[in-house]
Design a protein around this motif. Structure first.
Motif, PDB file in Angstrom:
ATOM      1  N   PHE A  74     -33.018  -6.182  27.364  1.00 58.30           N
ATOM      2  CA  PHE A  74     -33.442  -6.716  26.073  1.00 58.30           C
ATOM      3  C   PHE A  74     -33.524  -8.235  26.060  1.00 58.30           C
ATOM      4  CE2 PHE A  74     -31.662  -2.545  25.036  1.00 58.30           C
ATOM      5  CZ  PHE A  74     -32.735  -2.001  24.336  1.00 58.30           C
ATOM      6  N   ALA A  75     -33.681  -8.842  27.222  1.00 55.39           N
ATOM      7  CA  ALA A  75     -33.740 -10.304  27.293  1.00 55.39           C
ATOM      8  C   ALA A  75     -34.940 -10.867  26.533  1.00 55.39           C
ATOM      9  CB  ALA A  75     -33.792 -10.759  28.753  1.00 55.39           C
ATOM     10  N   GLY A  76     -36.011 -10.119  26.467  1.00 50.63           N
ATOM     11  CA  GLY A  76     -37.197 -10.581  25.747  1.00 50.63           C
ATOM     12  C   GLY A  76     -37.130 -10.358  24.247  1.00 50.63           C
ATOM     13  N   GLU A  77     -36.191  -9.537  23.787  1.00 53.81           N
ATOM     14  CA  GLU A  77     -36.065  -9.208  22.357  1.00 53.81           C
ATOM     15  C   GLU A  77     -34.673  -9.574  21.870  1.00 53.81           C
ATOM     16  OE1 GLU A  77     -37.003  -5.097  21.888  1.00 53.81           O
ATOM     17  OE2 GLU A  77     -38.555  -5.195  23.415  1.00 53.81           O
ATOM     18  N   ARG A  78     -34.336 -10.820  21.934  1.00 52.60           N
ATOM     19  CA  ARG A  78     -32.986 -11.263  21.566  1.00 52.60           C
ATOM     20  C   ARG A  78     -32.792 -11.232  20.056  1.00 52.60           C
ATOM     21  NH1 ARG A  78     -32.452 -16.372  25.687  1.00 52.60           N
ATOM     22  NH2 ARG A  78     -32.693 -15.128  27.559  1.00 52.60           N
ATOM     23  N   GLU A  79     -31.882 -10.378  19.648  1.00 53.17           N
ATOM     24  CA  GLU A  79     -31.461 -10.309  18.252  1.00 53.17           C
ATOM     25  C   GLU A  79     -29.952 -10.460  18.228  1.00 53.17           C
ATOM     26  OE1 GLU A  79     -33.082  -6.959  16.208  1.00 53.17           O
ATOM     27  OE2 GLU A  79     -35.102  -7.330  16.957  1.00 53.17           O
ATOM     28  N   ILE A  80     -29.329 -10.255  17.079  1.00 53.82           N
ATOM     29  CA  ILE A  80     -27.912 -10.535  16.912  1.00 53.82           C
ATOM     30  C   ILE A  80     -27.046  -9.711  17.873  1.00 53.82           C
ATOM     31  CG2 ILE A  80     -27.630  -8.898  15.012  1.00 53.82           C
ATOM     32  CD1 ILE A  80     -25.840 -12.271  15.347  1.00 53.82           C
ATOM     33  N   GLY A  81     -27.423  -8.471  18.126  1.00 53.98           N
ATOM     34  CA  GLY A  81     -26.651  -7.628  19.024  1.00 53.98           C
ATOM     35  C   GLY A  81     -26.641  -8.159  20.449  1.00 53.98           C
ATOM     36  N   TRP A  82     -27.731  -8.794  20.870  1.00 58.38           N
ATOM     37  CA  TRP A  82     -27.808  -9.363  22.212  1.00 58.38           C
ATOM     38  C   TRP A  82     -26.794 -10.493  22.359  1.00 58.38           C
ATOM     39  CZ3 TRP A  82     -28.789 -13.751  25.010  1.00 58.38           C
ATOM     40  CH2 TRP A  82     -29.188 -13.586  26.332  1.00 58.38           C
ATOM     41  N   TYR A  83     -26.718 -11.341  21.338  1.00 59.36           N
ATOM     42  CA  TYR A  83     -25.787 -12.468  21.386  1.00 59.36           C
ATOM     43  C   TYR A  83     -24.326 -12.014  21.271  1.00 59.36           C
ATOM     44  CZ  TYR A  83     -29.893 -15.382  21.077  1.00 59.36           C
ATOM     45  OH  TYR A  83     -31.098 -15.975  21.338  1.00 59.36           O
ATOM     46  N   VAL A  84     -24.081 -10.998  20.478  1.00 60.96           N
ATOM     47  CA  VAL A  84     -22.715 -10.465  20.364  1.00 60.96           C
ATOM     48  C   VAL A  84     -22.284  -9.852  21.697  1.00 60.96           C
ATOM     49  CG1 VAL A  84     -21.291  -8.695  19.244  1.00 60.96           C
ATOM     50  CG2 VAL A  84     -22.830 -10.115  17.879  1.00 60.96           C
TER      51      VAL A  84
END
Length: 65
Positions: A35-45
């Motif tokens: 999901f590196a191309g679709e960074r949303e809040i869950g990616w950062y958490v």
């Protein structure tokens, strides 16, 4: 990690937790890459939790607290 064997005492329970965190890190790495191309809040958490878990795994593997 493969030869790392936690013992039965309570002081070594931290090592067992570190082994579970190491298993989580493999899954988290795959998710972060996928999901590196679709960074949303869950990616950062996931990134933040993975950094904390990685630090704990390294500390436990070295024998520190």
């Amino acid at each position: 990690m493969i030869r790392w064997r936690p013992g039965p005492t309570a002081a070594q329970a931290e090592e067992a937790v570190a082994l579970m965190e190491a298993a989580f890190l493999v899954n988290a790495a795959l998710c972060l890459l996928a999901f590196a191309g679709e960074r949303e809040i869950g990616w950062y958490v996931t990134l933040a939790v993975s950094a904390a878990f990685a630090a704990h795994v390294l500390a436990a593997a070295r024998g520190g607290r």
